[in-house]
Motif scaffolding. Structure first.
Motif, mmCIF file in Angstrom:
data_model
loop_
_atom_site.group_PDB
_atom_site.id
_atom_site.type_symbol
_atom_site.label_atom_id
_atom_site.label_comp_id
_atom_site.label_asym_id
_atom_site.label_seq_id
_atom_site.Cartn_x
_atom_site.Cartn_y
_atom_site.Cartn_z
ATOM 1 N N LEU A 1 93.786 19.832 75.303
ATOM 2 C CA LEU A 1 93.077 18.820 76.086
ATOM 3 C C LEU A 1 92.215 17.942 75.185
ATOM 4 C CD1 LEU A 1 92.073 17.564 78.761
ATOM 5 C CD2 LEU A 1 90.394 19.431 78.867
ATOM 6 N N ALA A 2 91.437 18.571 74.308
ATOM 7 C CA ALA A 2 90.569 17.804 73.407
ATOM 8 C C ALA A 2 91.395 16.905 72.490
ATOM 9 C CB ALA A 2 89.701 18.750 72.580
ATOM 10 N N ALA A 3 92.511 17.416 71.990
ATOM 11 C CA ALA A 3 93.372 16.622 71.111
ATOM 12 C C ALA A 3 93.951 15.424 71.853
ATOM 13 C CB ALA A 3 94.489 17.493 70.550
ATOM 14 N N LEU A 4 94.403 15.623 73.076
ATOM 15 C CA LEU A 4 94.950 14.521 73.862
ATOM 16 C C LEU A 4 93.904 13.437 74.097
ATOM 17 C CD1 LEU A 4 96.985 16.565 76.498
ATOM 18 C CD2 LEU A 4 97.939 15.121 74.696
ATOM 19 N N GLN A 5 92.674 13.855 74.333
ATOM 20 C CA GLN A 5 91.607 12.888 74.548
ATOM 21 C C GLN A 5 91.285 12.104 73.271
ATOM 22 O OE1 GLN A 5 88.514 15.364 76.189
ATOM 23 N NE2 GLN A 5 89.290 15.169 78.274
ATOM 24 N N ARG A 6 91.362 12.777 72.117
ATOM 25 C CA ARG A 6 91.056 12.099 70.856
ATOM 26 C C ARG A 6 92.121 11.064 70.489
ATOM 27 N NH1 ARG A 6 87.420 15.437 71.668
ATOM 28 N NH2 ARG A 6 86.144 16.392 70.039
ATOM 29 N N VAL A 7 93.382 11.325 70.832
ATOM 30 C CA VAL A 7 94.478 10.454 70.383
ATOM 31 C C VAL A 7 94.904 9.440 71.436
ATOM 32 C CG1 VAL A 7 95.318 12.323 68.907
ATOM 33 C CG2 VAL A 7 96.383 11.966 71.146
ATOM 34 N N GLN A 8 94.244 9.424 72.584
ATOM 35 C CA GLN A 8 94.733 8.606 73.695
ATOM 36 C C GLN A 8 94.711 7.110 73.424
ATOM 37 O OE1 GLN A 8 92.268 8.767 77.293
ATOM 38 N NE2 GLN A 8 90.533 9.452 76.072
ATOM 39 N N HIS A 9 93.873 6.652 72.481
ATOM 40 C CA HIS A 9 93.784 5.211 72.219
ATOM 41 C C HIS A 9 94.747 4.751 71.127
ATOM 42 C CE1 HIS A 9 90.473 5.043 74.956
ATOM 43 N NE2 HIS A 9 89.753 5.875 74.232
ATOM 44 N N GLY A 10 95.464 5.688 70.511
ATOM 45 C CA GLY A 10 96.513 5.315 69.565
ATOM 46 C C GLY A 10 96.082 5.075 68.139
ATOM 47 N N THR A 11 94.807 5.248 67.826
ATOM 48 C CA THR A 11 94.338 5.014 66.459
ATOM 49 C C THR A 11 94.268 6.292 65.630
ATOM 50 O OG1 THR A 11 92.036 5.216 67.190
ATOM 51 C CG2 THR A 11 92.992 3.005 67.139
ATOM 52 N N ALA A 12 94.330 7.435 66.279
ATOM 53 C CA ALA A 12 94.211 8.710 65.579
ATOM 54 C C ALA A 12 95.324 9.655 66.016
ATOM 55 C CB ALA A 12 92.854 9.339 65.845
ATOM 56 N N LEU A 13 95.603 10.630 65.167
ATOM 57 C CA LEU A 13 96.596 11.668 65.434
ATOM 58 C C LEU A 13 95.960 13.022 65.163
ATOM 59 C CD1 LEU A 13 99.490 10.035 63.374
ATOM 60 C CD2 LEU A 13 99.137 9.822 65.842
ATOM 61 N N ALA A 14 96.363 14.049 65.881
ATOM 62 C CA ALA A 14 95.825 15.398 65.677
ATOM 63 C C ALA A 14 96.793 16.195 64.811
ATOM 64 C CB ALA A 14 95.627 16.095 67.018
ATOM 65 N N PRO A 15 96.360 16.635 63.645
ATOM 66 C CA PRO A 15 97.253 17.371 62.745
ATOM 67 C C PRO A 15 97.466 18.814 63.190
ATOM 68 C CG PRO A 15 95.067 17.286 61.804
ATOM 69 C CD PRO A 15 95.018 16.457 63.067
ATOM 70 N N ALA A 16 98.301 19.512 62.467
ATOM 71 C CA ALA A 16 98.582 20.920 62.748
ATOM 72 C C ALA A 16 97.291 21.732 62.716
ATOM 73 C CB ALA A 16 99.563 21.478 61.721
ATOM 74 N N ASP A 17 97.148 22.610 63.690
ATOM 75 C CA ASP A 17 96.019 23.534 63.772
ATOM 76 C C ASP A 17 94.666 22.830 63.913
ATOM 77 O OD1 ASP A 17 97.743 25.743 63.505
ATOM 78 O OD2 ASP A 17 97.678 25.601 61.322
ATOM 79 N N TRP A 18 94.689 21.562 64.344
ATOM 80 C CA TRP A 18 93.437 20.821 64.501
ATOM 81 C C TRP A 18 92.535 21.479 65.523
ATOM 82 C CZ3 TRP A 18 91.268 18.362 68.759
ATOM 83 C CH2 TRP A 18 90.152 17.552 68.491
ATOM 84 N N GLU A 19 91.233 21.472 65.240
ATOM 85 C CA GLU A 19 90.208 21.927 66.161
ATOM 86 C C GLU A 19 89.156 20.829 66.277
ATOM 87 O OE1 GLU A 19 90.125 24.611 67.932
ATOM 88 O OE2 GLU A 19 91.705 25.836 67.037
ATOM 89 N N PRO A 20 88.504 20.697 67.435
ATOM 90 C CA PRO A 20 87.465 19.668 67.593
ATOM 91 C C PRO A 20 86.428 19.726 66.480
ATOM 92 C CG PRO A 20 87.976 20.649 69.711
ATOM 93 C CD PRO A 20 88.721 21.453 68.685
ATOM 94 N N GLY A 21 86.105 18.577 65.936
ATOM 95 C CA GLY A 21 85.153 18.490 64.834
ATOM 96 C C GLY A 21 85.818 18.363 63.482
ATOM 97 N N GLN A 22 87.075 18.780 63.370
ATOM 98 C CA GLN A 22 87.810 18.645 62.121
ATOM 99 C C GLN A 22 88.365 17.224 61.989
ATOM 100 O OE1 GLN A 22 90.814 21.710 62.203
ATOM 101 N NE2 GLN A 22 89.347 23.360 61.795
ATOM 102 N N ASP A 23 88.729 16.866 60.779
ATOM 103 C CA ASP A 23 89.269 15.530 60.531
ATOM 104 C C ASP A 23 90.576 15.318 61.307
ATOM 105 O OD1 ASP A 23 87.197 14.923 58.878
ATOM 106 O OD2 ASP A 23 88.360 15.035 57.007
ATOM 107 N N LEU A 24 90.745 14.082 61.752
ATOM 108 C CA LEU A 24 91.986 13.646 62.366
ATOM 109 C C LEU A 24 92.800 12.866 61.340
ATOM 110 C CD1 LEU A 24 90.260 12.397 65.609
ATOM 111 C CD2 LEU A 24 91.936 14.257 65.561
ATOM 112 N N LEU A 25 94.013 12.499 61.706
ATOM 113 C CA LEU A 25 94.849 11.659 60.852
ATOM 114 C C LEU A 25 94.853 10.238 61.396
ATOM 115 C CD1 LEU A 25 97.913 14.023 60.355
ATOM 116 C CD2 LEU A 25 96.142 13.498 58.670
#
Length: 216
Positions: A164-188
């Motif tokens: 859910l958190a990953a979907l919310q972070r990437v919803q605007h199309g500027t960021a991607l969630a990498p493998a094993d991403w957790e909230p607070g960690q760097d995005l792509l």
């Protein structure tokens, strides 16, 4: 009150990016209409049956984590073929056994109209006992992710929250969630799709692989 579903005949499995079928139904929190949940995220999840061990463990875990989903602006909603009275009796047992109240609604779907409309089961299925599907629906009523487990394996609530958190972070199309991403960690960063970026001498990989801070 009989359940109402917009699409029920020969409905193929839902695909990511599609609008989910609207329905109205009886639930443990009274009658609901899916349209009432527009404007916030919703996780709709099915369970094979009330009074079963794996489902009971899931509902205890989800009830205990409900505030975490709420903090992310997301509602929870369960669904199974069991009757409303079965749902209510089961929730009473869960309350007495584990000391938790399941406050999110659980839908009764005895005719399997909702299960068929969402493609959880085929049109010829005689029962829905193997269903353990999860649908992540965005505030516009669009399916953004789905998972499916067998009846013998329970969901991971932390993974549901992470997804859910990953979907919310990437919803605007500027960021991607990498493998094993957790909230607070760097995005792509989304790739830069020009030849000029690909030919930059300082970093030959930066055009398709570079990180950015998670600003929540």
């Amino acid at each position: 009150m009989r359940n109402f579903v917009e699409q029920v005949i020969e409905t193929p499995p839902l695909r990511i990016g599609e609008q989910v079928p609207r329905f109205s139904a009886r639930t443990t929190q009274g009658p609901i209409d899916l349209a009432d949940f527009r404007g916030r995220w919703l996780i709709l999840f099915s369970h094979p049956a009330d009074f079963t061990p794996v489902c009971t463990s899931e509902f205890i875990a989800l009830a205990r984590a409900a505030s975490k989903f709420d903090a992310l602006g997301c509602a929870l909603m369960g669904v199974s073929v069991d009757s409303l009275y079965s749902h209510l009796a089961w929730l009473r047992v869960i309350h007495d056994m584990a000391g938790v109240r399941v406050e999110f609604p659980i839908i009764e779907d005895p005719t399997m109209e909702i299960a068929r409309a969402y493609g959880m089961i085929g049109c010829e299925a005689q029962d829905a006992s193997s269903i353990r599907a999860t649908y992540f629906i965005d505030p516009d009523g669009v399916l953004r992710a789905t998972t499916c487990y067998p009846s013998t394996v329970g969901r991971s609530v932390p993974e549901m929250l992470r997804t859910l958190a990953a979907l919310q972070r990437v919803q605007h199309g500027t960021a991607l969630a990498p493998a094993d991403w957790e909230p607070g960690q760097d995005l792509l960063r989304a790739p830069r799709e020009t030849l000029a970026d690909a030919l930059r001498p300082d970093s030959p990989s930066a055009w398709f692989f570079s990180t950015m801070k998670d600003n929540g």
